[in-house]
Write a protein that holds these residues in place. Structure first.
Motif, PDB file in Angstrom:
ATOM      1  N   ILE A  15       0.818  -1.210  -0.047  1.00 11.66           N
ATOM      2  CA  ILE A  15       0.026  -0.062  -0.060  1.00 11.66           C
ATOM      3  C   ILE A  15       0.950   1.115  -0.004  1.00 11.66           C
ATOM      4  CG2 ILE A  15      -1.768   1.203   1.163  1.00 11.66           C
ATOM      5  CD1 ILE A  15      -2.688  -1.196  -0.102  1.00 11.66           C
ATOM      6  N   GLU A  16       1.759   1.171   0.767  1.00 12.67           N
ATOM      7  CA  GLU A  16       2.923   2.359   0.808  1.00 12.67           C
ATOM      8  C   GLU A  16       3.312   2.614  -0.578  1.00 12.67           C
ATOM      9  OE1 GLU A  16       2.824  -0.064   3.149  1.00 12.67           O
ATOM     10  OE2 GLU A  16       1.729   1.402   4.563  1.00 12.67           O
ATOM     11  N   ARG A  17       4.014   1.769  -1.121  1.00 16.19           N
ATOM     12  CA  ARG A  17       4.484   1.820  -2.320  1.00 16.19           C
ATOM     13  C   ARG A  17       3.519   2.166  -3.641  1.00 16.19           C
ATOM     14  NH1 ARG A  17       7.871  -3.954  -1.889  1.00 16.19           N
ATOM     15  NH2 ARG A  17       9.676  -3.178  -1.161  1.00 16.19           N
ATOM     16  N   LEU A  18       2.421   1.703  -3.570  1.00 11.77           N
ATOM     17  CA  LEU A  18       1.452   2.055  -4.583  1.00 11.77           C
ATOM     18  C   LEU A  18       0.803   3.317  -4.550  1.00 11.77           C
ATOM     19  CD1 LEU A  18      -0.413  -1.538  -4.801  1.00 11.77           C
ATOM     20  CD2 LEU A  18       0.996  -0.515  -6.455  1.00 11.77           C
ATOM     21  N   SER A  19       1.060   3.855  -3.260  1.00 13.31           N
ATOM     22  CA  SER A  19       0.288   5.153  -2.869  1.00 13.31           C
ATOM     23  C   SER A  19       1.258   6.356  -2.873  1.00 13.31           C
ATOM     24  CB  SER A  19      -0.726   5.258  -1.792  1.00 13.31           C
ATOM     25  OG  SER A  19       0.160   4.822  -0.598  1.00 13.31           O
ATOM     26  N   GLY A  20       2.538   6.112  -3.147  1.00 10.18           N
ATOM     27  CA  GLY A  20       3.643   6.689  -3.003  1.00 10.18           C
ATOM     28  C   GLY A  20       3.827   7.828  -4.078  1.00 10.18           C
ATOM     29  N   GLY A  21       2.846   8.073  -4.940  1.00 13.47           N
ATOM     30  CA  GLY A  21       2.844   9.115  -6.006  1.00 13.47           C
ATOM     31  C   GLY A  21       3.559   8.547  -7.603  1.00 13.47           C
ATOM     32  N   LEU A  22       4.032   7.058  -7.607  1.00 16.69           N
ATOM     33  CA  LEU A  22       4.650   6.829  -8.847  1.00 16.69           C
ATOM     34  C   LEU A  22       3.571   6.583  -9.789  1.00 16.69           C
ATOM     35  CD1 LEU A  22       7.004   4.030  -7.244  1.00 16.69           C
ATOM     36  CD2 LEU A  22       7.598   6.193  -8.662  1.00 16.69           C
ATOM     37  N   PHE A  23       2.033   5.971  -9.186  1.00 19.18           N
ATOM     38  CA  PHE A  23       1.150   5.733 -10.415  1.00 19.18           C
ATOM     39  C   PHE A  23       0.058   6.682 -10.306  1.00 19.18           C
ATOM     40  CE2 PHE A  23       2.615   1.537 -10.975  1.00 19.18           C
ATOM     41  CZ  PHE A  23       3.518   1.217  -9.557  1.00 19.18           C
ATOM     42  N   HIS A  24      -0.220   7.110 -11.505  1.00 19.52           N
ATOM     43  CA  HIS A  24      -1.520   7.903 -11.930  1.00 19.52           C
ATOM     44  C   HIS A  24      -2.738   7.031 -11.321  1.00 19.52           C
ATOM     45  CE1 HIS A  24      -3.180  11.189 -13.873  1.00 19.52           C
ATOM     46  NE2 HIS A  24      -4.249  10.472 -14.265  1.00 19.52           N
ATOM     47  N   GLU A  25      -2.930   5.677 -11.557  1.00 17.62           N
ATOM     48  CA  GLU A  25      -3.776   5.057 -11.363  1.00 17.62           C
ATOM     49  C   GLU A  25      -3.530   3.602 -11.138  1.00 17.62           C
ATOM     50  OE1 GLU A  25      -8.667   4.448 -12.466  1.00 17.62           O
ATOM     51  OE2 GLU A  25      -7.262   5.752 -13.682  1.00 17.62           O
ATOM     52  N   VAL A  26      -3.927   3.122 -10.247  1.00 17.41           N
ATOM     53  CA  VAL A  26      -3.885   1.562  -9.873  1.00 17.41           C
ATOM     54  C   VAL A  26      -5.223   0.919 -10.164  1.00 17.41           C
ATOM     55  CG1 VAL A  26      -2.970  -0.220  -8.406  1.00 17.41           C
ATOM     56  CG2 VAL A  26      -1.877   2.069  -8.237  1.00 17.41           C
ATOM     57  N   ILE A  27      -5.187  -0.192 -10.974  1.00 17.19           N
ATOM     58  CA  ILE A  27      -6.626  -0.698 -11.456  1.00 17.19           C
ATOM     59  C   ILE A  27      -6.097  -2.140 -10.909  1.00 17.19           C
ATOM     60  CG2 ILE A  27      -8.064  -1.106 -13.243  1.00 17.19           C
ATOM     61  CD1 ILE A  27      -6.594   1.133 -14.851  1.00 17.19           C
ATOM     62  N   ILE A  28      -7.328  -2.597 -10.295  1.00 16.26           N
ATOM     63  CA  ILE A  28      -7.331  -4.061 -10.051  1.00 16.26           C
ATOM     64  C   ILE A  28      -8.797  -4.491 -10.091  1.00 16.26           C
ATOM     65  CG2 ILE A  28      -5.365  -3.590  -8.106  1.00 16.26           C
ATOM     66  CD1 ILE A  28      -7.635  -3.950  -5.972  1.00 16.26           C
ATOM     67  N   THR A  29      -8.831  -5.778  -9.703  1.00 17.40           N
ATOM     68  CA  THR A  29     -10.283  -6.279  -9.765  1.00 17.40           C
ATOM     69  C   THR A  29     -10.508  -6.887  -8.393  1.00 17.40           C
ATOM     70  OG1 THR A  29      -9.808  -8.737 -10.229  1.00 17.40           O
ATOM     71  CG2 THR A  29      -9.874  -7.247 -12.141  1.00 17.40           C
ATOM     72  N   ASN A  30     -11.822  -7.430  -8.196  1.00 15.91           N
ATOM     73  CA  ASN A  30     -12.081  -7.731  -6.782  1.00 15.91           C
ATOM     74  C   ASN A  30     -11.888  -9.205  -6.668  1.00 15.91           C
ATOM     75  OD1 ASN A  30     -14.240  -8.441  -8.316  1.00 15.91           O
ATOM     76  ND2 ASN A  30     -15.803  -7.786  -7.007  1.00 15.91           N
ATOM     77  N   THR A  31     -11.204  -9.939  -7.307  1.00 10.07           N
ATOM     78  CA  THR A  31     -10.932 -11.394  -6.845  1.00 10.07           C
ATOM     79  C   THR A  31     -10.470 -11.737  -5.456  1.00 10.07           C
ATOM     80  OG1 THR A  31      -8.641 -11.252  -7.953  1.00 10.07           O
ATOM     81  CG2 THR A  31     -10.304 -12.037  -9.305  1.00 10.07           C
ATOM     82  N   ILE A  32      -9.727 -10.790  -4.968  1.00 13.67           N
ATOM     83  CA  ILE A  32      -9.429 -10.750  -3.823  1.00 13.67           C
ATOM     84  C   ILE A  32      -9.717  -9.502  -2.860  1.00 13.67           C
ATOM     85  CG2 ILE A  32      -7.336 -10.908  -2.105  1.00 13.67           C
ATOM     86  CD1 ILE A  32      -5.561 -11.944  -4.357  1.00 13.67           C
ATOM     87  N   PRO A  33     -10.542  -9.665  -1.912  1.00 16.19           N
ATOM     88  CA  PRO A  33     -10.888  -8.317  -1.120  1.00 16.19           C
ATOM     89  C   PRO A  33      -9.957  -7.478  -0.797  1.00 16.19           C
ATOM     90  CG  PRO A  33     -11.279 -10.341   0.266  1.00 16.19           C
ATOM     91  CD  PRO A  33     -10.878 -10.734  -1.073  1.00 16.19           C
ATOM     92  N   VAL A  34     -10.241  -6.252  -0.964  1.00 17.27           N
ATOM     93  CA  VAL A  34      -9.122  -5.204  -0.303  1.00 17.27           C
ATOM     94  C   VAL A  34      -9.921  -4.641   0.934  1.00 17.27           C
ATOM     95  CG1 VAL A  34      -7.763  -3.371  -0.851  1.00 17.27           C
ATOM     96  CG2 VAL A  34      -8.236  -4.770  -2.607  1.00 17.27           C
ATOM     97  N   ALA A  35      -8.884  -4.681   2.081  1.00 13.49           N
ATOM     98  CA  ALA A  35      -9.720  -4.003   3.174  1.00 13.49           C
ATOM     99  C   ALA A  35      -9.901  -2.623   3.135  1.00 13.49           C
ATOM    100  CB  ALA A  35      -8.938  -4.534   4.417  1.00 13.49           C
ATOM    101  N   GLU A  36     -10.986  -2.084   3.684  1.00 11.87           N
ATOM    102  CA  GLU A  36     -11.122  -0.855   3.291  1.00 11.87           C
ATOM    103  C   GLU A  36     -10.035   0.113   3.946  1.00 11.87           C
ATOM    104  OE1 GLU A  36     -15.168  -0.324   3.707  1.00 11.87           O
ATOM    105  OE2 GLU A  36     -15.217   2.116   3.978  1.00 11.87           O
ATOM    106  N   LYS A  37      -9.527  -0.347   4.917  1.00 11.89           N
ATOM    107  CA  LYS A  37      -8.330   0.589   5.589  1.00 11.89           C
ATOM    108  C   LYS A  37      -7.246   0.829   4.547  1.00 11.89           C
ATOM    109  CE  LYS A  37      -5.874  -3.105   8.106  1.00 11.89           C
ATOM    110  NZ  LYS A  37      -6.576  -4.199   7.572  1.00 11.89           N
ATOM    111  N   ASN A  38      -7.078  -0.098   3.716  1.00 10.26           N
ATOM    112  CA  ASN A  38      -6.237  -0.112   2.513  1.00 10.26           C
ATOM    113  C   ASN A  38      -6.507   0.569   1.154  1.00 10.26           C
ATOM    114  OD1 ASN A  38      -4.044  -1.611   4.091  1.00 10.26           O
ATOM    115  ND2 ASN A  38      -4.718  -3.368   3.486  1.00 10.26           N
TER     116      ASN A  38
END
Lengths: 404, 393
Positions: free
Chosen positions: B338-361
């Motif tokens: 989460i820290e790496r993905l939200s660090g500003g490197l990405f304009h957008e991170v697109i995933i699907t819901n095959t694995i649930p993502v906790a809301e805090k993440n």
């Protein structure tokens, strides 16, 4: 026998001389050639026949302490040699007898005798011409074209060994046909590589020794142990012996599927840079080059693949590399399937050298000046020996019954 | 009695009418399955005959239609009863979405853990003779979720389910699909054997790490590609196709990225050539290809610790990429993803819901697409024995 004759005159000198023969027999335990053992046996018989008086001596002296000293160690030593030697057997199918012979030479063995023939209706007949009871059997057979014929032959060889009470059967498959059929690219397809794995296992193989499977995952198709041998070191050794400056090298993957293989190769080749030919194929065995990812200008490009079939992919890739300014182009591959029109494409001047191994035999009429054939016999022989040595643990208690 | 009353009459037409009436009564009786209904019909028939001889014929014709209606109702009930969806505890939200797409309710199931960690499963409704679909990704905690799935499969088998399909949106151990060195397991193959041995008749899986993993099963495997869901979303954004470069974050995924690029207006391809020196540790070496001034779309099947894709993105920025998108199907998101993905490197991170993502993440750049419709449609087609591969054409 002459020793025995010599010992007859005096009792005390004969005692000291009896000890010497025992030491003299010791070297026999190191002989691994079965033929050598047989040869000695024949010589002994001839000598006996040639000197009746010696034979009488042995018979008449059955109650004497001296003959028992002489006879017992000899018998034991010979049994030891026979037992160790006969446990490892190598048989060849008809697909690549030259490679099988090379492997046997490396191991210091002779190939086992086997009769393989085809009936008029095409059915294959296999009979082992020697006992394999309790033996560790290795069957050398690439399933190269004609793939279905060679595969069926292998299956029948495996079945013959199983029914002949072989203890372990290892299928040594230098080239695994159907390896490229390793996934469903569209719906309603078979995964033929998995099917072949099931067939080999069901036929009775206990283990498989395969060379450069098209994808590493194919090992998982078997539920029996698979030893995956790579032909890469053989090719790398050869390339290292050539005078190509490492600064000039670029390793090229001719398609996107083989990037991981090319990358591993590049890593071993002084961490050489990597380039990829991005082609988009629109049908089986038909290739279309799109573009090059990476840079080869002024460089020596070494194209790496696991096999060359019709050579369409690698030829168009090489043409692209020349357009992009490569100084020289080498092609390196383990399996030389060489379906038509591969020979024409490979010998047309695109390649400085085409380096292959002998997992699949190349007919002599298909040789061309740029072709270099390396041998994987030593590699496979060493692997066979190590696989076997793990299993050979001392003397089997029942082999003295002479069932073999 | 009715017949005997009619007999004194000398009219031949009356005689014929009587015969017809008798035929209808017999016919009607053959179709009736409830004894009570038969009695009721007899009584009514008797009344009409006594009062108005013509009316009984009319009434007899009406009854068969009612019977057909009843038969139809039974047929509908039977079909829907034969298809059952159950959810494990790994991703109940996705299961609920799938059931809603299919117009069904999830089957009732009791799943609990004993104090010693053992898992208990009981189906709360009959599945005898049913086509059962068990929805359970084997995402972290992988071994817990895998064991739960196997116990669910075993419960269904022992409850006389006719067909058991394991619907596995994320297949844990998928990356353990080969021996990279000697003396290793091929855990993906082992898991395939375990699921088959537990009693599954079929597997439905999303974006297996390698296509060859289908071959680990000796039962049919429907491989659902979630790429169309992501491609649809990207197509809805305003990115000029001439600006796009599809990037594979490692050499193993080049084929996947190439397939993606092909669908994305034949976009060009670039590869991050990294050389990994340990598990879950990445090291970037160099970029093969060109992304200067472009919008780079990084494509992978999963993001775990995000080391590979983050270092790849950093490299892309160094090489002059204007924007970097990350697209993947499975959001494993092990720390410190989460820290790496939200660090500003990405304009957008697109995933699907095959694995649930906790809301805090959740983080601002994150976009979650749903694969429920895709899976629901696939399940319908599997159940109906219709074509599954045509979904992806």
């Amino acid at each position: 026998m002459s020793t025995l004759l010599h010992s007859a005159p005096t009792s005390s000198p004969s005692f000291s001389r009896i000890i010497t023969p025992r030491f003299a027999f010791a070297p026999i335990t190191r002989i691994s050639l079965r033929n050598g053992v047989r040869s000695k046996a024949i010589e002994a018989v001839k000598l006996e026949n040639g000197r009746p008086s010696a034979s009488e001596f042995v018979v008449s002296g059955s109650g004497n302490a001296i003959p028992s000293y002489v006879v017992a160690p000899n018998a034991r030593v010979q049994d030891l040699v026979n037992r160790n030697d006969t446990r490892l057997r190598i048989f060849s199918g008809t697909a690549n007898p030259a490679l099988a012979q090379e492997i046997a030479c490396y191991l210091g063995l002779e190939l086992g005798k086997i009769k393989i023939k085809r009936f008029a209706d095409g059915e294959i007949y296999v009979q082992l011409q020697e006992s394999v009871r309790g033996c560790d059997v290795f069957l050398v057979q690439p399933t190269c074209p004609p793939a279905n014929e060679n595969l069926m032959e292998l299956l029948i060889m495996i079945d013959a060994c199983r029914r002949a009470s072989a203890k372990n059967i290892t299928a040594v498959i230098p080239y695994f046909g159907y390896a490229r059929a390793d996934r469903k690219t569209q719906g309603r397809e078979s995964i033929a590589a998995k099917l072949v794995a099931n067939l080999i296992t069901e036929a009775g193989a206990n283990r498989v020794l395969a060379c450069d499977l098209h994808s590493g995952q194919s090992m998982g198709y078997f539920d029996i142990p698979v030893d995956h041998v790579y032909g890469q070191p053989v090719i790398l050794d050869y390339l290292a012996s050539k005078t190509i400056c490492s600064d000039d090298l670029v390793v090229v993957s001719p398609d996107v599927g083989g990037v991981a293989r090319a990358r591993a190769f590049a890593k071993k080749l002084s961490d050489a840079p990597l380039a990829i030919v991005d082609k988009r194929r629109h049908g089986h065995n038909v290739a279309e080059v799109m573009n090059l990812i990476g840079d080869v200008r002024g460089k020596v490009a070494v194209m790496v693949d696991d096999m060359i079939d019709t050579a369409g992919t690698i030829a168009k890739g090489a043409a692209l590399l020349h357009q992009e300014g490569a100084r020289e182009v080498y092609a390196c591959t383990t399996h030389a399937v060489f379906s038509p029109p591969a020979i024409e494409r490979l010998s047309s001047g695109l390649f400085q050298e085409v380096i292959i191994t002998n997992t699949i035999p190349v007919a002599e009429q298909n040789y061309f000046p740029q072709l270099t054939v390396l041998s994987v016999a030593n590699l496979l022989g060493e692997t066979v020996w190590r696989v076997h040595d793990d299993c050979s643990g001392g003397i089997e208690p029942y082999s003295s019954l002479g069932i073999d």
